[in-house]
Structure formats: structure tokens, C-alpha cells
Scaffold this motif. Structure first.
Motif, mmCIF file in Angstrom:
data_model
loop_
_atom_site.group_PDB
_atom_site.id
_atom_site.type_symbol
_atom_site.label_atom_id
_atom_site.label_comp_id
_atom_site.label_asym_id
_atom_site.label_seq_id
_atom_site.Cartn_x
_atom_site.Cartn_y
_atom_site.Cartn_z
ATOM 1 N N ASN A 9 0.836 -1.199 0.000
ATOM 2 C CA ASN A 9 0.000 0.000 0.000
ATOM 3 C C ASN A 9 0.871 1.250 0.000
ATOM 4 N N ARG A 10 1.705 1.369 1.023
ATOM 5 C CA ARG A 10 2.573 2.552 1.123
ATOM 6 C C ARG A 10 3.849 2.275 0.355
ATOM 7 N N TYR A 92 -8.691 1.302 2.557
ATOM 8 C CA TYR A 92 -7.568 1.505 3.490
ATOM 9 C C TYR A 92 -8.059 1.772 4.919
ATOM 10 N N ASN A 97 -7.487 -0.913 7.835
ATOM 11 C CA ASN A 97 -7.067 -0.431 9.162
ATOM 12 C C ASN A 97 -8.122 -0.607 10.255
ATOM 13 N N TRP A 101 -6.809 -5.086 10.410
ATOM 14 C CA TRP A 101 -5.758 -4.772 11.396
ATOM 15 C C TRP A 101 -6.270 -5.031 12.818
ATOM 16 N N HIS A 105 -4.772 -7.866 15.405
ATOM 17 C CA HIS A 105 -4.238 -7.452 16.710
ATOM 18 C C HIS A 105 -5.189 -7.779 17.859
ATOM 19 N N ASP A 152 1.441 -7.543 3.174
ATOM 20 C CA ASP A 152 0.575 -7.126 4.281
ATOM 21 C C ASP A 152 -0.938 -7.230 4.071
ATOM 22 N N TYR A 153 -1.646 -6.812 5.136
ATOM 23 C CA TYR A 153 -3.096 -7.011 5.244
ATOM 24 C C TYR A 153 -3.898 -6.130 4.295
ATOM 25 N N HIS A 154 -3.272 -5.112 3.719
ATOM 26 C CA HIS A 154 -3.996 -4.299 2.736
ATOM 27 C C HIS A 154 -4.257 -5.121 1.477
ATOM 28 N N HIS A 176 3.007 -8.519 7.902
ATOM 29 C CA HIS A 176 3.867 -7.798 8.852
ATOM 30 C C HIS A 176 3.192 -7.625 10.217
ATOM 31 N N THR A 177 1.989 -8.147 10.345
ATOM 32 C CA THR A 177 1.246 -8.037 11.609
ATOM 33 C C THR A 177 1.192 -9.412 12.267
ATOM 34 N N ARG A 288 4.895 4.724 17.156
ATOM 35 C CA ARG A 288 3.810 5.430 16.482
ATOM 36 C C ARG A 288 2.608 5.266 17.406
ATOM 37 N N GLU A 290 -0.130 3.995 17.755
ATOM 38 C CA GLU A 290 -1.091 3.003 17.274
ATOM 39 C C GLU A 290 -1.775 2.403 18.496
ATOM 40 N N ARG A 326 -2.340 7.633 11.616
ATOM 41 C CA ARG A 326 -3.712 7.359 11.145
ATOM 42 C C ARG A 326 -4.759 8.270 11.768
HETATM 43 C C1 G6P Z 1 1.418 -1.009 11.160
HETATM 44 C C2 G6P Z 1 1.418 -2.456 10.835
HETATM 45 C C3 G6P Z 1 2.252 -2.725 9.609
HETATM 46 C C4 G6P Z 1 1.806 -1.828 8.472
HETATM 47 C C5 G6P Z 1 1.834 -0.394 8.865
HETATM 48 C C6 G6P Z 1 1.232 0.490 7.812
HETATM 49 O O1 G6P Z 1 2.631 -0.634 11.700
HETATM 50 O O2 G6P Z 1 1.851 -3.222 11.923
HETATM 51 O O3 G6P Z 1 2.105 -4.058 9.280
HETATM 52 O O4 G6P Z 1 2.552 -2.028 7.317
HETATM 53 O O5 G6P Z 1 1.109 -0.213 10.044
HETATM 54 O O6 G6P Z 1 1.170 1.785 8.265
HETATM 55 P P1 G6P Z 1 0.471 2.937 7.453
HETATM 56 O O7 G6P Z 1 0.898 4.208 8.083
HETATM 57 O O8 G6P Z 1 0.943 2.812 6.047
HETATM 58 O O9 G6P Z 1 -1.015 2.728 7.599
#
Ligand code: G6P
Length: 475
Positions: A9-10, A92, A97, A101, A105, A152-154, A176-177, A288, A290, A326
Motif C-alpha cells: 500500500n505505502r 484503506y 485499518n 488490522w 491485533h 501485508d493485510y492491505h 507484517h502483523t 507510532r 497506534e 492514522r
Molecule cells: C502497522 C502495521 C504494519 C503496516 C503499517 C502500515 O505498523 O503493523 O504491518 O505495514 O502499520 O502503516 P500505514 O501508516 O501505512 O497505515
């Protein structure tokens, strides 16, 4: 056409458009970007990502076919997808997210959310369209027999969509999660959960950061899809296709990180911080903001530590970096506010004329956080649940004499657990006591543990991690 493609995605860069129409490119951080920068010259690589901002969209419109190879970007070739903003927002924010996500989690506050209704179905439709846009671009750009690494999950549906278009290419997906166990994963509507799992199983190789997440994924495939799982061979067979499951514990490039942390901008931040805190001990956290990072409980633990160990008053400072993340989602804005309130309460209760017990930083400042790592006596990493957590791996590289307080729910605990002080992230009192134990840990023990932590943290740097993904598609 390219022989190696990465999809995420990013992307590795972002663009901003100034009022007078000038486009500026900025390179992002993260392990994947720096890992690829090292190998870009050696492989014929194309990175496919989404345009995330108005600046990105302007860059795409100026570039033929969205290919930004000539834009001054040096990590292989790049194609940005200009997905309609409303579709992107639903895919997204709402699905990736706020749904996938959260499931991974295990973070839902289930009495109120989730809420799978007619609106969710529309959002899910957009997630499909967004995944299809990636699959289409990859199908167009991949050379015969190319290797495609989907991140990743996207992008859980892209592997099977791409397989439908291009049976000749070899596909890997990497999560990555964390991955949720079936009892939790199956709170997704059955057809949605099944689509996510079979989407990933469109890949030849599905990679995870730890054994724990890989085995939860296999359990889900068995429970939700009725797929045939061979745990010893680490394979999942579904609808006549077999996907290999791999564990690739991403680490950090110690030499590169250390070199960056010795640059003059970091050194001058170190001098300023040292001046501000004097000879007090330093407890550092860097996240971050999160919802999974558990910053509020971390601050509560520090507060309880101050309450139960008054001997430390005036002799310790907690430096907490909590970078905004986010902020399009209300839960994240509220969480940032909660972090700020908790910090203020500590200040109100304990600050004196000449002692600031806590410094909270909410501005993204990479050199300043590198300086904090280097000065840390204790690094606190206490997520509720985390795929890996690279902060826990960067710390031991940058401050060989600091002690690590680490959540047992971070993926990194699998490798670092023996030499960190492991905590239950919900146990505030236990975390408070671990902070104290970390502060009083004898110098010799810190150094010995630090050496082992550093070795584990640097065992699989991004370049080697990337090579493993490619190798998994070669055999
Ligand atoms: C979290 C997740 C990662 C993901 C990232 C994306 O850190 O654990 O797996 O790649 O967010 O972040 P973004 O800012 O692009 O939503």
C-alpha cells in the motif's frame, strides 16, 4: 516488464505539491525501503504502490502509465496506482485499518464494534476493487515467470486475483502483523474470512514474522476453509493448490543504523537531551501512536513506579516519543488525546521546580529518537500485540548498555525474550516493577544481555530478509 515486483500500500517515496506547482519527493523509512535500496542495483525490480496523497496523485498524472522511474527515485522502478479517493478511503481506512488490522491485533471492543452491516459490504466491495487494481497492474508489469512479493493485510486478495490473471508468475505474500487464532479470526463474516484466507493462499509462499503467527494462520485455514494443513512440512493445501508457509524474522541492519545514529544531527540532539536531563537515568519509549502500542498503560506503569519507588524521584526521567498515526480514524485521534492526558496527570502529580519526570514528544523527529536510544538506560516496549516491533531490535543496537523491558506479546519476544525483562502488557504493576528491576540491573549483566540482544536483533537484516523471500520462490 520486470522480473521482481514488490506490491505494498505505502510505497518507498511520497510526493508533495507546493502552491506554486513544484513537486518534491521524500523517501520513506522502514526496513523494506532500506533493504531494497541495497539490492536495487542488482535486480530488475519494480515497486507497485498506491498514491496516498494529492501530491502522489499529481506525480502519477505527470508520469506516463504511473511509472515514476524518472522521478529521481533510486530504488528500482516505481509505479503508483491512482485509485479513486473514495475507493481508497473505504479499502484503506474502513477495511484494512479498521477491520483486518483490528482482527489481527485482537483489538476490538466487542460490545460495540465490529458491526458488519450493509455499509461494511460496500466497504468490502471497495477493498476488492483496490486489491484488483494491484493485481491488474502487477499482471501488466510482470515479465514471464516473474517473482511477485505482495505485502501485508492491505493486499490479502491480490495473490489469488493475480494468480487468476497470470498463472505463470510466482507469488509470495508477507504479513507484517500478528495473525489471530481461529476463535478470534472467525468474528469476521464467514465469507469475508474465507476470502481473505483463500486470497493469501493464491500465493506460492505465505510468510510471517514468527512461528506463532504462522501457526495461527494455518489453524485458521484448517478451521475456516477446511484446508489440509501439514504442520511438519508447513504447507496448506486448498482447492488443489499447495502454499508453503514460511517464518522470516525481520531484524535490523546494525551497522547502517549505528552509522546513521553517529551523524552530527543526532549527536547534537544527544547533547541537548543530556543537558536537559542532567545525570538522571533515562527510561525511553518510541512508538507510532497506534492502538496496539499500549502507551497509556505504559505511562500508568511509570506512574505506579514513581508511586512505589519514591527513592527515584528527581533521579529518573521518562522520555516518551508517541508519533501521530492514522489520524483519519477517530479511535486514533482519541488515543493520542488519552496519551496526552495521561502524561499531563504524571506532570501534575510529580513535577517539581527542578525535576521533569516525563517528557512527551508527539512530533515525528527521527534524529531525536535516535539520540534517545543512544542515551537510554531502559527501553520500554510494551505492545498489547505486535507483529515484530523493530524498536525492540533497534534499541540493543544503539544502546548496548540499556536494559529492555519487553511485552511477551511482541513478535520480537520470540528471539529477545531470554535477555529482555518480559512483561504481560496488561499488568501495569508488573510493568512498573520491571522498570525498577531494569534500572537497578548491574552494569555487567546489562552488557552481557545487551550483546546477546544485539546479536539476535541483527540476525536477519532487511536485505537478507528480502533475499529469503525471493529464494522461497526460486525453489
Ligand atoms: C502497522 C502495521 C504494519 C503496516 C503499517 C502500515 O505498523 O503493523 O504491518 O505495514 O502499520 O502503516 P500505514 O501508516 O501505512 O497505515
Amino acid at each position: 516488464m520486470n522480473s521482481v515486483l514488490v506490491a505494498s500500500n505505502r510505497g518507498p517515496v511520497s510526493f508533495t505539491l507546493s502552491e506554486d506547482g513544484v513537486l518534491t519527493m521524500r523517501r520513506g523509512g522502514g526496513g523494506l525501503v532500506s533493504g531494497l535500496a541495497d539490492v536495487a542495483g542488482e535486480i530488475d525490480l519494480l515497486w507497485v504502490c498506491a498514491a496516498l496523497s494529492d501530491g502522489d496523485r499529481s506525480a502519477v498524472r505527470l508520469a506516463p502509465g504511473g511509472r515514476l522511474d524518472q522521478a529521481g527515485y533510486d530504488t528500482g522502478a516505481l509505479r503508483m496506482l491512482d485509485i479513486p479517493p473514495a475507493v481508497f478511503h473505504r479499502a484503506y481506512n474502513a477495511v484494512a485499518n479498521s477491520t483486518l488490522w483490528f482482527v489481527n491485533h485482537m483489538l476490538y471492543n466487542t460490545p460495540q464494534v465490529p458491526h458488519f452491516d450493509i455499509r461494511f459490504r460496500r466497504e468490502w466491495g471497495s477493498y476488492r476493487d483496490y486489491n484488483a487494481a494491484f493485481a491488474l497492474a502487477l499482471a501488466e508489469e510482470a515479465g514471464p515467470g516473474a517473482r511477485v512479493l505482495v505485502q501485508d493485510y492491505h493486499l490479502t486478495l491480490t495473490p489469488s486475483m493475480l494468480r487468476g490473471e497470470r498463472p505463470d508468475v510466482r507469488i509470495a505474500h508477507f504479513s507484517h502483523t500478528p495473525w489471530a487464532p481461529p476463535e478470534y479470526f472467525s468474528l469476521l463474516p464467514e465469507d469475508v474470512g474465507a476470502e481473505v484466507l483463500s486470497g493469501i493462499l493464491g500465493a506460492d509462499h505465505a510468510g510471517f514474522l514468527t512461528e506463532r503467527w504462522a501457526s495461527a494462520f494455518m489453524d485458521c485455514c484448517e478451521a475456516v476453509l477446511g484446508a489440509r494443513v501439514d504442520r511438519a512440512a508447513r504447507t496448506v493445501t486448498h482447492e488443489g493448490r499447495t502454499t508453503r508457509i514460511g517464518v522470516h524474522a525481520l531484524g535490523v541492519d546494525g551497522d547502517k543504523l549505528w552509522a546513521r545514529a553517529c551523524e552530527p544531527d543526532v549527536e547534537s540532539h544527544m547533547a541537548a537531551l543530556r543537558e536537559r536531563i542532567g545525570d538522571a537515568k533515562l527510561v525511553v519509549r518510541i512508538d507510532r501512536t497506534e492502538l496496539s502500542k499500549n502507551i497509556v498503560r505504559g505511562l500508568a506503569a511509570y506512574r505506579e513506579f514513581l508511586a512505589t519507588h519514591p527513592e527515584w524521584h528527581g533521579r529518573v526521567v521518562h522520555l516518551a516519543f508517541a508519533y501521530p498515526s492514522r489520524h483519519d480514524l477517530p479511535e486514533y485521534r482519541e488515543y493520542t488525546a488519552a496519551v496526552q492526558r495521561s502524561a499531563q496527570e504524571i506532570e501534575d502529580e510529580y513535577a517539581t521546580e527542578d525535576w521533569d519526570p516525563l517528557i512527551l514528544n508527539v512530533q515525528d523527529d527521527y534524529p531525536r529518537s535516535l539520540a534517545a536510544y543512544r542515551l537510554a538506560d531502559v527501553l520500554l516496549v510494551n505492545p498489547i500485540r505486535d507483529g515484530m516491533n523493530l524498536v525492540a531490535k533497534e534499541g540493543p543496537v544503539l544502546s548496548p548498555r540499556s536494559a529492555l523491558v519487553l511485552s511477551r506479546e511482541a513478535g520480537a519476544a520470540a528471539e529477545l525474550g531470554r535477555d529482555a525483562l518480559l512483561v504481560n502488557p496488561y499488568d501495569v504493576s508488573g510493568t512498573a516493577e520491571a522498570i525498577h528491576q531494569a534500572l537497578i540491573m548491574p552494569e555487567k549483566e546489562r552488557i552481557e544481555r545487551g550483546e546477546r540482544l544485539r546479536a539476535a536483533a541483527t540476525a536477519l537484516p532487511p536485505t537478507a530478509w528480502f533475499a529469503e523471500q525471493l529464494a522461497a520462490l526460486t525453489s
